[in-house]
Design an enzyme around this catalytic site. Structure first.
Site, PDB file in Angstrom:
ATOM      1  N   THR A 165       0.846  -1.195   0.000  1.00 16.13           N
ATOM      2  CA  THR A 165       0.000   0.000   0.000  1.00 16.13           C
ATOM      3  C   THR A 165       0.875   1.235   0.000  1.00 16.13           C
ATOM      4  O   THR A 165       1.127   1.835   1.027  1.00 16.13           O
ATOM      5  CB  THR A 165      -0.934   0.031   1.219  1.00 16.13           C
ATOM      6  OG1 THR A 165      -0.127  -0.034   2.381  1.00 16.13           O
ATOM      7  CG2 THR A 165      -1.902  -1.103   1.186  1.00 16.13           C
ATOM      8  N   THR A 202       8.538  -4.391   0.540  1.00 14.64           N
ATOM      9  CA  THR A 202      10.001  -4.317   0.497  1.00 14.64           C
ATOM     10  C   THR A 202      10.710  -5.643   0.787  1.00 14.64           C
ATOM     11  O   THR A 202      11.853  -5.810   0.403  1.00 14.64           O
ATOM     12  CB  THR A 202      10.520  -3.274   1.512  1.00 14.64           C
ATOM     13  OG1 THR A 202      10.028  -3.614   2.799  1.00 14.64           O
ATOM     14  CG2 THR A 202      10.110  -1.893   1.118  1.00 14.64           C
ATOM     15  N   ASP A 203      10.007  -6.586   1.459  1.00 16.42           N
ATOM     16  CA  ASP A 203      10.719  -7.796   1.880  1.00 16.42           C
ATOM     17  C   ASP A 203      11.370  -8.545   0.718  1.00 16.42           C
ATOM     18  O   ASP A 203      12.505  -8.983   0.824  1.00 16.42           O
ATOM     19  CB  ASP A 203       9.772  -8.730   2.643  1.00 16.42           C
ATOM     20  CG  ASP A 203       9.686  -8.339   4.103  1.00 16.42           C
ATOM     21  OD1 ASP A 203      10.209  -7.256   4.442  1.00 16.42           O
ATOM     22  OD2 ASP A 203       9.113  -9.107   4.898  1.00 16.42           O
ATOM     23  N   LYS A 218      18.195  -5.822   0.580  1.00 16.49           N
ATOM     24  CA  LYS A 218      17.625  -5.196   1.774  1.00 16.49           C
ATOM     25  C   LYS A 218      18.542  -5.538   2.932  1.00 16.49           C
ATOM     26  O   LYS A 218      18.665  -6.696   3.312  1.00 16.49           O
ATOM     27  CB  LYS A 218      16.209  -5.725   2.036  1.00 16.49           C
ATOM     28  CG  LYS A 218      15.490  -4.990   3.163  1.00 16.49           C
ATOM     29  CD  LYS A 218      14.059  -5.468   3.351  1.00 16.49           C
ATOM     30  CE  LYS A 218      13.334  -4.619   4.385  1.00 16.49           C
ATOM     31  NZ  LYS A 218      11.949  -5.043   4.616  1.00 16.49           N
TER      32      LYS A 218
END
Lengths: 635, 436
Positions: free
Chosen positions: B105, B181-182, B260
Site C-alpha cells: 500500500t 520491500t521484503d 535489503k
C-alpha cells in the site's frame, strides 16, 4: 459577570511517570544537551476513508516547512527516529497509569488499545502520538466539591522544540516517547482561581502514588476554555500552576471580546465579512512606516486586504490587551510572518493620512471597511493573506475553535485550527493488552492514602501548622523530614522550615534553589543538633556553602561561626550592659530589646538566641539589684 | 445478520443478540456504568471475551464480558462514503507512466472509524494523496494483484514482466511497480533478467513506513520513481528507495545488485559492489552513473521462470542430508551460499558432487555478501570445482537463485545453462571488484 458569561474550563493534566525507560523503547528518559546526529523529514496529512483531511494537519502541511530532528544515543534510538517499530509498551508505565486510574476511582478498561493520534506539527517523528485510554470516569473532592474525571490516558510525550525558522522547525528527540499520564477532567464552572485549586489538588493526588516524576517540566496543563455562545478553545502547555488562573482570565476576556465583535456586527446587520486583496507595494514604496519599510527594503511585498464591515472593530479593546487586530497578527505570526498592521492603528504605525486615503481609494473601501496590510517576503505574504482573510471572515461567528499556546506571561497565542475528530486510528504495531483481575486487585492494595490524610497525619504527629505540613508534603521531602525529626531531636517545625522555606528564601537572595539541595540542608541541621552552629546562622552558612562551593562544615569555619561557650557569651553580654548603663538606668526592663539587639550583633551565628536572652536577663537583674552574678533568675 | 468481523465466542453472542454490526453506535452497560461508542472490528487473533468500542474522543477501549450486562444499538452505522477527489488536471504533453500495484500500500487512506487502511487504486485517488505526481507525468495506475511480498512467486514475476513489456508497445515512457520491500530485491532481479534490454525504465518502489502515516517514505519514493520513469535518460530495471534517514534523497539501485540490509530503516536497501545507478534529490535527478543503458532499441522479453531451484545457506555442522532432501524434492539446481571465498564442509561438498552427477546444477555464492567467490585458493574450493560446483563470481545469492530459475525457464539445461549462468545478462556480475 463570569457566571453570566458561562465560563467553562476543562483541565487536562499531563504528568510524566517515574519509570526507568520511555514508553515504547528502552531509552532512558533523560535530557540531552549535545546531539551528534540529525536528520530531516517532511510530514504530510494522511487522508481519511471519507476523503477528508484534518484541518489542523492541512494547516501545518501548508506551511511547507520541514522538520529537523537532533538526537543522541544517550536518550534516543531508531524508535524515536521513526526508523524502527515501537517495542512493547513498558509494563511499569502501564501499571503507574492504572494506579492513577485506581486512585481516581476510574473504571479501568479491560483491554488497552494503543491509538495513533495524528499530530503533524513535527513534534512527533511519525506524525502521530501513541496514546491509550486506561480508565474512564472517576472523581475527586476539592474543598468539599466534587470534580469529575473524564478519562485517564497513557501517552508518549512529544519531541522538544529547540527553535524554528522560515524553512524548518528544529526538535530534540530526548523527550519524545517519555511516558505521561493524562487526566482529563469534566469542565468546571466558576472563577479562574478555582481552576488553579483543582490543578493543585490533582497534582498532589498524582504525586501521592509515588509513581510520577518530580521537578520542573514534568507536569503540564492544557485547558479547554469556552464561554456561552462560543466554541471551545484548547490552550496548550501551561507549565506553572500559578499561571492557570491568569491564562483562564485572559481567555475569558479574549473570547468575550470576540463575542462582543460578533454582536456588534449583528447589530449592524452584517452577517458576512467579505474580503479582497491586492498588491500595494508600489503605492507604499516610500512609506515611513517601519513595518512597510522593513519589508520593502528586504525585497518583500505589501498586500492590502479590505475587510467589509470591520472598520473600528480591529482596534476595539473592551478589556486591556484583547483586540481582533491582534488575533489577525497572531495568525500571520503562526506562519512566521510578523508584518501585519490594520487601519485602526495606521497612524500609530507611522502611516500618513495621505497614504491611508490612497490605500482606501485603491481598495475601493468605504467607511465600514477595514484595511489590513500584510508585509514580508513575497512567498510568505501569498501564503498568509488567505489565512488572514479567512480569520477576518470568521468574525461574525464569534469564537473560532482554535488550538492556542499559553505564554510565560499568562496570555495565549494562536497555534492552529482545532483538530477534527478524524485523527485517531489504531496503532497496529502494538498488540492490545489485557488488564487482568489480578492486576486490579494488586493496584487496589497498593493505592496510597489520600494526600489530605497524609497532610493531616504530618500536622498531628509533628505539631506542624497546616501550611507547613502542606509545604513538606508538596516538597516531597516527607520521608527525609520524618527521618530527621526522629534522629536530630530538634523542633520538628524548625526542621520543616529549613527544608521547605529556607531554599526559597535563599533564592530570593540570589542563591539558586538547586544549589541548596537536600544534602547541604541535612548537614546544616546536623550541625545545629551537634551544637556546632546556631540556628540563626543557617541562612548565612548555606549561602556561603553554595556560593563558595564548600561543605557546610567548611562554611561554618570560614565564617568564624563556631559556637562559643556560655562563659564567652556572659562576658559579651556583660560588656554590652556595661556600655549602656545609662540606658539601663533610664528604661529599666524596657532596655532589654535594644540591648538584645546589640548583643546579637556580636553573637549572631555564634550563640543561640535563647541563651543570649537568658544571660542578658540575668545580667540586667544584676545591674538593677546589684545582686551580682550569682543571681538565679534566668528569665 | 450484520457484519461482526473478528468477533467470536461470548462477545459474538452478546453482539448478535443485540443486533449490532460493525460501525453501529452501541451502548454497553457495565458494572461501573454505561459506555457508549462505535463498534469496531476485532483482530483476527483477539479473544472472544472482549468488545471493542471507539469512544467519541476517538479512543478505542476493550471491555471485558464478565462485567458486561447488556448491549444496545443506539444507531445504525453508516458506511463512510468516499467522495472521490477531482480528477487530475488534464496535463497535455506530459510523459505517460504506468503504475503497477502488487499489493504494497504505497498510497492509502485510513478509515478512522474502524482503523482499516485501504489502498488508492484510481489515478484520481493517487493524485489526491500525492498531488505532485500529476505535475510530473500522466499516470495510469493498475492493480495487477494483491499479495504480501513474501507470498510472491515466479508466476507473479512472469505476470509483472509481461505487463511491463506490453507497456512498451502501449507507448508508455516508463513503468513504476509498487511492491512490498521484503522481496523487492528478488523481484527486481527477476524483472532485470526477464526484461533485459527493455527500452524504457522500469522502477520498483516500496516504503519502509506504511503510507497511512504522515511520516511515510512512500510519497517521496513514489515521486522519485515516477520522475525517473517519465524523464530519466536511461532504461532498465531499478529499485528506488530512500538514500538516508532524511526525506531529501532517493537512491536508484541496479535491479540485480540490490539488497535489503536493514529490517526497518528507510535506507534499508544498498547497492552491493557497484555504485548507485542514480540519485534523486530536491532539484530532481542529481546524479546518474556512467554507462547505464540509454532509452530505446528493440528487445524481446523472456518472462518465464522455473521455480525448481533451492538456495541453501551452509553452516558449521550442516548435514549432507539437507542437500539430498533438496534433490528429492525435485529441485533441478541448487545455489549454495558458502563461507568466505565459497567453502562448505567435506560432507556437503560430496553431496553436492552426487547431486551434479545425477544431472543437477550446483552454484556457489558467498554468505559474506560483499566480495567475490574464488574456488582456486584452497583445497576445499578445488574439491568443489572438481565435483562440478560452479562459482558465480560476485553475484548476490538472491540474484543467483532468481537467475537460475530464469535460466531454467528459458529451457536451457546442462552446459548451456551453466554458460548462461556464467554470462553477464543484466549487470549481475562485475568484472572488477572495488574497495567499499
Amino acid at each position: 459577570m463570569r457566571d453570566k458569561e458561562g465560563l467553562l474550563v476543562g483541565l487536562e493534566i499531563h504528568q510524566q511517570l517515574a519509570i526507568p525507560t520511555k514508553l515504547f523503547c528502552a531509552c532512558p528518559p533523560v535530557k540531552t544537551d549535545e546531539f551528534p546526529y540529525h536528520f530531516e523529514r517532511r510530514l504530510r496529512p494522511s487522508q481519511s476513508e471519507t476523503g477528508r483531511l484534518d484541518p489542523a494537519a492541512v494547516f501545518e502541511y501548508a506551511k511547507g516547512r520541514s522538520n529537523r530532528y537532533y538526537w543522541s544515543p544517550e536518550s534516543a534510538c531508531l524508535v524515536e527516529a521513526d526508523e524502527e517499530p515501537p517495542h512493547p509498551m513498558s509494563g511499569a508505565g502501564l501499571e503507574a497509569a492504572l494506579l492513577v486510574g485506581t486512585v481516581l476511582g476510574s473504571q479501568l478498561v479491560d483491554e488497552v488499545h494503543v491509538m495513533r493520534k495524528i499530530v503533524i506539527d513535527g513534534s512527533n517523528t511519525g506524525g502521530f502520538q501513541r496514546t491509550a485510554v486506561v480508565g474512564l470516569g472517576g472523581s475527586f473532592e476539592v474543598n468539599g466539591g466534587r470534580v469529575g474525571v473524564q478519562s485517564v490516558t497513557l501517552e508518549e510525550d512529544a519531541a522538544r522544540i529547540l527553535g524554528e525558522d522560515s524553512e524548518s522547525r528544529h526538535f530534540a528527540l530526548d523527550r519524545l516517547g517519555v511516558a505521561l499520564v493524562e487526566v482529563s477532567l469534566d469542565p468546571v464552572r466558576g472563577a479562574p482561581e478555582h481552576v488553579g485549586e483543582v490543578a493543585l489538588h490533582l497534582g498532589r493526588l498524582l504525586r501521592s502514588t509515588g509513581r510520577v516524576a518530580r521537578g520542573l517540566g514534568t507536569i503540564r496543563q492544557d485547558l479547554n476554555v469556552s464561554l456561552a455562545g462560543g466554541k471551545v478553545v484548547e490552550v496548550k502547555g501551561v507549565q506553572k500552576l500559578n499561571l492557570l488562573p491568569r491564562v483562564v482570565e485572559y481567555e475569558r476576556k479574549r473570547q468575550s471580546m470576540l463575542i462582543g465583535v460578533a454582536e456588534k456586527l449583528r447589530e449592524k446587520g452584517i452577517r458576512k465579512v467579505s474580503c479582497r486583496h491586492r498588491d500595494v507595494t508600489s503605492l507604499l514604496g516610500a512609506s515611513s512606516s517601519g513595518v512597510v519599510r522593513r519589508a520593502v527594503s528586504e525585497g518583500g511585498v505589501v498586500h492590502c486586504i479590505a475587510a467589509d464591515g470591520l472598520a473600528g472593530l480591529l482596534g476595539w479593546e473592551p478589556e486591556p490587551g484583547v483586540r481582533l487586530g491582534k488575533e489577525l497578527a497572531e495568525v500571520a505570526r503562526a506562519n512566521s510572518l510578523g508584518g501585519v498592521i490594520h487601519s485602526d492603528e495606521f497612524e500609530r504605525q507611522g502611516l500618513t493620512g495621505a497614504e491611508a486615503a490612497a490605500l482606501a481609494g485603491a481598495m475601493g473601501a468605504d467607511h465600514e471597511c477595514a484595511l489590513i496590510l500584510v508585509a514580508g517576503r513575497s512567498e510568505a505574504v501569498s501564503r498568509v493573506v488567505p489565512l488572514v482573510e479567512a480569520r477576518a471572515a470568521e468574525a461574525p461567528s464569534g469564537v473560532p475553535p482554535e488550538t492556542r499556546a499559553a505564554t510565560d506571561s499568562g496570555e495565549t497565542r494562536y497555534m492552529r485550527p482545532r483538530p477534527g475528530s478524524q485523527r485517531m486510528y489504531p496503532e497496529t504495531d502494538i498488540q492490545d493488552i489485557e488488564v487482568g483481575d489480578e492486576v486490579r486487585r494488586r493496584l487496589e492494595r497498593e493505592a496510597p492514602l489520600p494526600w489530605t490524610e497524609s497532610v493531616e497525619r504530618l500536622q498531628r504527629a509533628f505539631t506542624l501548622s497546616r501550611d507547613l505540613a502542606l509545604k513538606v508534603y508538596d516538597s516531597e521531602t516527607t520521608g527525609e523530614f520524618e527521618a530527621l525529626a526522629a534522629r536530630l531531636g530538634l523542633e520538628p517545625s524548625f526542621i520543616a522550615s529549613v527544608l521547605v522555606d529556607l531554599p526559597a528564601r535563599l533564592e530570593r537572595e540570589g542563591v539558586p534553589e538547586s544549589a541548596v539541595g537536600l544534602g547541604p540542608l541535612t548537614a546544616s541541621l546536623e550541625a545545629v543538633a551537634a551544637g556546632k552552629v546556631a540556628k540563626e546562622a543557617l541562612p548565612e552558612v548555606l549561602k556561603a556553602s553554595a556560593e563558595k562551593g564548600v561543605t557546610v562544615d567548611q562554611a561554618i569555619r570560614s565564617l568564624g561561626l563556631g559556637v562559643v561557650t556560655e562563659e564567652y557569651v556572659s562576658r559579651v553580654v556583660r560588656e554590652v550592659v556595661g556600655r549602656q548603663t545609662k540606658l539601663v538606668a533610664e528604661r529599666g526592663e524596657d532596655a532589654f530589646s535594644p540591648l538584645m539587639g546589640e548583643a546579637m550583633k556580636e553573637l549572631r551565628g555564634k550563640a543561640d538566641g535563647s541563651m543570649v536572652a537568658r544571660l542578658l536577663r540575668r545580667e540586667l537583674g544584676l545591674a538593677r539589684s546589684g545582686e551580682g552574678s550569682t543571681g538565679q533568675n534566668g528569665g | 445478520m450484520g457484519d461482526l468481523s473478528g468477533y467470536k465466542g461470548g462477545a459474538l453472542r452478546l453482539l448478535r443478540d443485540a443486533g449490532a454490526s460493525i460501525g453501529d453506535v452501541i451502548e454497553i452497560r457495565t458494572d461501573f456504568g454505561t459506555v457508549t461508542g462505535t463498534l469496531v472490528p476485532r483482530y483476527l487473533y483477539g479473544d472472544g471475551e472482549h468488545v471493542v468500542l471507539k469512544l467519541k474522543s476517538g479512543y478505542n477501549v476493550g471491555l471485558g464480558l464478565s462485567g458486561l450486562a447488556k448491549a444496545k444499538v443506539l444507531s445504525k452505522g453508516e458506511k463512510p462514503s468516499f467522495s472521490p477527489p477531482a480528477s487530475p488536471r488534464a496535463a497535455k504533453g506530459l510523459p505517460r507512466v504506468l503504475i503497477l500495484g502488487t499489493g504494497g500500500t504505497i498510497a492509502s487512506r485510513v478509515d478512522y472509524r474502524t482503523g482499516a487502511v485501504s489502498p488508492a487504486v484510481t489515478a484520481a485517488e493517487l493524485d489526491s494523496l500525492v498531488p505532485e505526481l500529476s505535475e510530473i507525468a500522466k499516470v495510469q495506475p493498475e492493480l495487477l494483484f494483491e499479495v504480501f511480498s513474501e507470498n510472491m512467486t515466479p508466476q507473479h514475476w512472469t505476470r509483472l514482466a509481461k505487463r511491463a513489456a506490453k507497456a512498451v508497445g502501449e507507448k508508455f515512457d516508463g513503468v513504476v511497480i509498487t511492491h512490498g520491500t521484503d522481496t523487492l530485491g528478488y523481484s527486481a532481479a527477476a524483472l532485470s533478467f526477464a526484461l533485459a534490454g527493455i527500452p524504457i525504465p522500469v522502477i520498483l518502489v516500496g516504503s519502509q513506513r506504511s503510507s497511512d502515516r504522515p511520516s511515510s517514505d512512500a510519497p517521496l519514493n513514489l515521486v522519485a520513481a515516477v520522475t525517473v520513469a517519465a524523464e530519466g535518460s536511461f532504461s532498465g530495471v531499478y529499485v528506488a528507495m530512500h538514500l538516508g534517514e532524511s526525506d531529501d534523497k532517493v537512491a536508484f539501485h541496479g535491479g540485480t545488485r540490490v539488497r535489503k540490509n536493514h529490517t526497518s530503516r528507510r535506507d534499508a536497501f544498498s547497492s552491493i559492489g557497484v555504485p548507485l545507478a542514480a540519485v534523486f534529490g530536491r532539484s530532481g535527478l542529481e546524479h546518474v552513473a556512467e554507462g547505464l543503458p540509454a532509452r530505446g532499441g528493440s528487445f524481446k522479453p523472456r518472462p518465464k521462470f522455473d521455480g525448481r531451484v533451492a538456495l541453501l545457506k551452509f553452516y558449521p555442522s550442516m548435514p549432507g542430508g539437507l542437500v539430498r532432501a533438496a534433490r528429492r524434492s525435485g529441485v533441478k539446481a541448487i545455489v549454495i551460499e558458502g563461507t568466505g571465498l565459497g567453502h562448505v564442509s567435506r560432507e556437503v561438498s560430496s553431496e553436492l558432487g552426487r547431486f551434479v552427477k545425477a544431472g543437477g546444477l550446483a552454484f556457489m555464492t558467498s554468505q559474506c555478501i560483499n566480495g567475490r567467490v574464488d574456488l582456486s585458493v584452497y583445497d576445499t574450493g578445488r574439491d568443489l570445482l572438481h565435483v562440478g560446483v560452479q562459482p558465480l563470481e560476485d553475484m548476490l545469492s538472491e540474484t543467483a537463485l532468481v537467475k537460475a530459475m530464469w535460466v531454467l525457464g528459458t529451457g536451457a539445461s546442462g552446459s548451456k545453462a551453466r554458460e548462461l549462468m556464467a554470462s553477464n545478462v543484466a549487470g549481475e556480475i562485475t568484472a572488477r571488484t572495488f574497495p567499499g
